[in-house]
Enzyme design. Structure first.
Site, PDB file in Angstrom:
ATOM      1  N   GLU A 185      50.440 -42.461  13.290  1.00 46.46           N
ATOM      2  CA  GLU A 185      49.371 -43.497  13.377  1.00 46.46           C
ATOM      3  C   GLU A 185      49.184 -44.527  14.198  1.00 46.46           C
ATOM      4  OE1 GLU A 185      46.830 -42.119  12.192  1.00 46.46           O
ATOM      5  OE2 GLU A 185      47.237 -40.906  10.317  1.00 46.46           O
ATOM      6  N   HIS A 224      48.758 -49.093   6.472  1.00 52.18           N
ATOM      7  CA  HIS A 224      48.210 -47.870   6.229  1.00 52.18           C
ATOM      8  C   HIS A 224      48.562 -47.238   4.826  1.00 52.18           C
ATOM      9  CE1 HIS A 224      46.535 -43.936   6.045  1.00 52.18           C
ATOM     10  NE2 HIS A 224      47.516 -43.398   6.330  1.00 52.18           N
ATOM     11  N   HIS A 258      47.749 -44.559   1.133  1.00 49.61           N
ATOM     12  CA  HIS A 258      47.048 -43.389   0.614  1.00 49.61           C
ATOM     13  C   HIS A 258      46.586 -44.079  -1.098  1.00 49.61           C
ATOM     14  CE1 HIS A 258      48.826 -40.216   3.344  1.00 49.61           C
ATOM     15  NE2 HIS A 258      48.225 -41.343   4.092  1.00 49.61           N
ATOM     16  N   HIS A 295      41.326 -39.403   3.184  1.00 50.50           N
ATOM     17  CA  HIS A 295      42.781 -39.758   3.514  1.00 50.50           C
ATOM     18  C   HIS A 295      43.335 -41.165   2.984  1.00 50.50           C
ATOM     19  CE1 HIS A 295      45.457 -40.213   7.454  1.00 50.50           C
ATOM     20  NE2 HIS A 295      46.116 -40.671   6.401  1.00 50.50           N
TER      21      HIS A 295
HETATM   22  P1  13P Z   1      53.862 -41.212   9.495  1.00 48.57           P
HETATM   23  O1  13P Z   1      55.071 -40.671   8.540  1.00 48.57           O
HETATM   24  O2  13P Z   1      53.736 -40.783  11.180  1.00 48.57           O
HETATM   25  O3  13P Z   1      53.776 -42.755   9.257  1.00 48.57           O
HETATM   26  O4  13P Z   1      52.510 -40.641   9.010  1.00 48.57           O
HETATM   27  C1  13P Z   1      52.198 -40.733   7.519  1.00 48.57           C
HETATM   28  C2  13P Z   1      50.809 -41.024   7.349  1.00 48.57           C
HETATM   29  O5  13P Z   1      50.108 -41.509   6.421  1.00 48.57           O
HETATM   30  C3  13P Z   1      49.816 -40.476   8.127  1.00 48.57           C
HETATM   31  O6  13P Z   1      48.558 -40.651   8.139  1.00 48.57           O
HETATM   32 ZN    ZN Z   2      48.082 -41.327   5.851  1.00 40.36          ZN
END
Ligand code: 13P
Ligand code: ZN
Length: 271
Positions: A120, A143, A145, A216
């Site tokens: 990302e 970032h 989830h 996402h």
């Molecule tokens: P990475 O392992 O490349 O950081 O990706 C994880 C992710 O949440 C992608 O949106």
């Molecule tokens: Zn992600």
């Protein structure tokens, strides 16, 4: 101690704070497998250090305002639960080329096993560039989830920014206090893409410090890693409340417009 903290001791507090927040994210269930990533613009504490020149990559979109900047970045495919307990090769240090057209990995946690940055990276770099351009004090991009926030973006009725913010503001006064202008909402686009980076920056530049990535996750900025995590935590609590009420078969009977106006007045919030 991490190789990175040995090479540049001033990175240790940042690595420690990354590990602290990685543990929170894992405990919350927001960091399944390799989910989530974090980056910190550490230019002021790294500039001038003698560092090895590793892998070089060109960027799909040039980031000239980041030329010469150093970023501590979680590794692609690496697990936050490993970062939390200091497993080597969870994080790398990159230097953006002077012209912003590429980057070089200049350090990692574990010599030969240096991680490659998160996939990302386009969104992280786009947001860091926007922060630099605006002279902002935030230097962390996170970032993750968050389960209930993602669930909200999967339901009809929460497909536009205004509707999501009405729902989140109304169920919990802390949302208005913590994120007075609400969250940004970026429509689903391919993870890791420049399109996602553009949609994210557009939402940040509408003055939203947290941007939901529909279907996402979300991305937030902060002056520190904890500061980036905290508003996501508050917002996810609100999303949990919305879903609990709906699961009980009712629409939440939330705060009124007058209640929200009172919060703005008393806490002197920006509208
Ligand atoms: P990475 O392992 O490349 O950081 O990706 C994880 C992710 O949440 C992608 O949106
Ligand atoms: Zn992600």
């Amino acid at each position: 101690m991490s190789d990175l903290a040995v090479a540049v001791p001033a990175l240790k507090p940042w690595l420690d704070e990354m590990a602290e927040v990685a543990a929170y994210l894992w405990e919350k269930g927001w960091a399944e497998r390799n989910a989530g990533n974090v980056s910190v613009d550490v230019t002021p504490v790294v500039a001038g250090a003698a560092l090895p020149a590793g892998l070089h990559e060109r960027l799909a979109a040039s980031r000239p305002e980041l030329g010469g900047h150093y970023l501590l970045v979680s590794g692609t495919g690496r697990r936050f639960r490993d970062l939390a307990r200091g497993v080597p090769a969870s994080v790398c240090l990159i230097r953006i080329d002077d012209d912003g057209a590429g980057y070089q990995v200049v350090g990692g946690d574990d010599g030969a096993q240096v991680a490659r940055p998160t996939f990302e990276l386009p969104a992280h770099l786009a947001v860091h560039q926007s922060l630099v351009r605006r002279g902002a004090s935030e230097r962390v991009v996170l970032h993750t989830h968050p389960t209930e926030l993602i669930a909200l973006t999967l339901l009809s009725g929460y497909q536009d920014e205004a509707a999501v913010n009405r729902a989140l503001f109304s169920v919990h006064p802390e949302v208005k206090v913590t994120v007075p202008r609400g969250v940004g909402l970026a429509p689903y686009v391919l993870p890791g893409s420049e399109a996602l980076a553009r949609a994210t920056v557009a939402a940040f530049e509408r003055d939203h410090p947290v941007v939901l990535w529909a279907k996402h996750g979300c991305l937030a900025v902060g002056t520190g890693v904890v500061a980036a995590f905290d508003p996501i935590d508050t917002l996810n609590k609100a999303a949990q409340l919305v879903l609990l009420c709906r699961g009980a078969g009712q629409q939440p009977d939330g705060l009124s417009a007058a209640d929200l106006a009172e919060l703005v007045r008393v806490f002197k919030l920006r509208e």
